[in-house]
Design a protein around this motif. Structure first.
Motif, PDB file in Angstrom:
ATOM      1  N   LEU A   4       0.495   8.002  -0.941  1.00 14.13           N
ATOM      2  CA  LEU A   4       1.915   7.728  -0.845  1.00 14.13           C
ATOM      3  C   LEU A   4       2.212   7.158   0.528  1.00 14.13           C
ATOM      4  O   LEU A   4       1.830   7.748   1.540  1.00 14.13           O
ATOM      5  CB  LEU A   4       2.685   9.033  -1.067  1.00 14.13           C
ATOM      6  N   GLN A   5       2.819   5.985   0.571  1.00 13.96           N
ATOM      7  CA  GLN A   5       3.233   5.377   1.837  1.00 13.96           C
ATOM      8  C   GLN A   5       4.740   5.507   1.961  1.00 13.96           C
ATOM      9  O   GLN A   5       5.473   5.153   1.032  1.00 13.96           O
ATOM     10  CB  GLN A   5       2.861   3.900   1.908  1.00 13.96           C
ATOM     11  N   LEU A   6       5.173   6.030   3.098  1.00 16.02           N
ATOM     12  CA  LEU A   6       6.592   6.195   3.382  1.00 16.02           C
ATOM     13  C   LEU A   6       6.891   5.444   4.665  1.00 16.02           C
ATOM     14  O   LEU A   6       6.288   5.726   5.695  1.00 16.02           O
ATOM     15  CB  LEU A   6       6.932   7.680   3.566  1.00 16.02           C
ATOM     16  N   ASP A   7       7.793   4.483   4.613  1.00 13.61           N
ATOM     17  CA  ASP A   7       8.177   3.771   5.829  1.00 13.61           C
ATOM     18  C   ASP A   7       9.594   3.246   5.686  1.00 13.61           C
ATOM     19  O   ASP A   7      10.250   3.467   4.668  1.00 13.61           O
ATOM     20  CB  ASP A   7       7.188   2.659   6.179  1.00 13.61           C
ATOM     21  N   ALA A   8      10.070   2.566   6.710  1.00 15.51           N
ATOM     22  CA  ALA A   8      11.445   2.074   6.717  1.00 15.51           C
ATOM     23  C   ALA A   8      11.705   1.082   5.583  1.00 15.51           C
ATOM     24  O   ALA A   8      12.835   0.944   5.119  1.00 15.51           O
ATOM     25  CB  ALA A   8      11.757   1.434   8.059  1.00 15.51           C
ATOM     26  N   ALA A   9      10.671   0.397   5.142  1.00 15.31           N
ATOM     27  CA  ALA A   9      10.823  -0.590   4.072  1.00 15.31           C
ATOM     28  C   ALA A   9      10.943   0.061   2.701  1.00 15.31           C
ATOM     29  O   ALA A   9      11.316  -0.580   1.731  1.00 15.31           O
ATOM     30  CB  ALA A   9       9.652  -1.568   4.085  1.00 15.31           C
ATOM     31  N   GLY A  10      10.593   1.338   2.589  1.00 16.89           N
ATOM     32  CA  GLY A  10      10.672   2.032   1.310  1.00 16.89           C
ATOM     33  C   GLY A  10       9.452   2.894   1.070  1.00 16.89           C
ATOM     34  O   GLY A  10       8.623   3.096   1.958  1.00 16.89           O
ATOM     35  N   SER A  11       9.348   3.396  -0.135  1.00 14.54           N
ATOM     36  CA  SER A  11       8.241   4.263  -0.519  1.00 14.54           C
ATOM     37  C   SER A  11       7.448   3.585  -1.623  1.00 14.54           C
ATOM     38  O   SER A  11       8.007   2.906  -2.474  1.00 14.54           O
ATOM     39  CB  SER A  11       8.770   5.600  -1.032  1.00 14.54           C
ATOM     40  N   ARG A  12       6.140   3.797  -1.588  1.00 11.45           N
ATOM     41  CA  ARG A  12       5.294   3.260  -2.649  1.00 11.45           C
ATOM     42  C   ARG A  12       4.105   4.189  -2.841  1.00 11.45           C
ATOM     43  O   ARG A  12       3.672   4.850  -1.916  1.00 11.45           O
ATOM     44  CB  ARG A  12       4.854   1.833  -2.342  1.00 11.45           C
ATOM     45  N   PHE A  13       3.627   4.241  -4.076  1.00  9.00           N
ATOM     46  CA  PHE A  13       2.382   4.977  -4.289  1.00  9.00           C
ATOM     47  C   PHE A  13       1.266   4.001  -4.573  1.00  9.00           C
ATOM     48  O   PHE A  13       1.482   2.909  -5.090  1.00  9.00           O
ATOM     49  CB  PHE A  13       2.515   6.097  -5.325  1.00  9.00           C
ATOM     50  N   LEU A  14       0.062   4.395  -4.159  1.00 11.34           N
ATOM     51  CA  LEU A  14      -1.108   3.531  -4.192  1.00 11.34           C
ATOM     52  C   LEU A  14      -2.236   4.232  -4.932  1.00 11.34           C
ATOM     53  O   LEU A  14      -2.375   5.453  -4.843  1.00 11.34           O
ATOM     54  CB  LEU A  14      -1.581   3.246  -2.764  1.00 11.34           C
TER      55      LEU A  14
END
Length: 96
Positions: A25-35
């Motif tokens: 799971l990537q969490l950053d200012a641009a949003g969240s996404r799962f990989l």
């Protein structure tokens, strides 16, 4: 090992079922996404998810991963590719 599973979609293989241990799971200012790596074709896949879903995935045991930083070598290679005369054609062809 968790008993939680996540159903997702690989653009090549279609529907897949994954254990939470197989996701990042990537969490950053641009949003969240799962990989994940597709269990069938092993290609990397990412899907944007709303913040609420990201919290649910995290609570289910999906680990948060940090994105790899872009290096000067990565940027130089990218710029060199843009200078190629067939760059746009290769971007339009998925197997290029």
């Amino acid at each position: 090992m968790s008993d939680s599973i996540v159903r997702s979609t690989c653009p090549t293989c279609g529907d897949v079922v994954l254990a939470t241990e197989e996701l990042g799971l990537q969490l950053d200012a641009a949003g969240s996404r799962f990989l994940f790596a597709c269990p069938r074709c092993r290609q990397p896949v990412s899907h944007d998810v709303p913040t609420g879903i990201a919290h649910i995935l995290q609570a289910a045991g999906v680990h948060v991963v940090e994105p790899d930083p872009i290096t000067e070598q990565d940027l130089a290679a990218f710029l060199a590719e843009l200078d190629q005369p067939d760059c746009v054609d290769r971007l339009r062809t998925p197997d290029a």
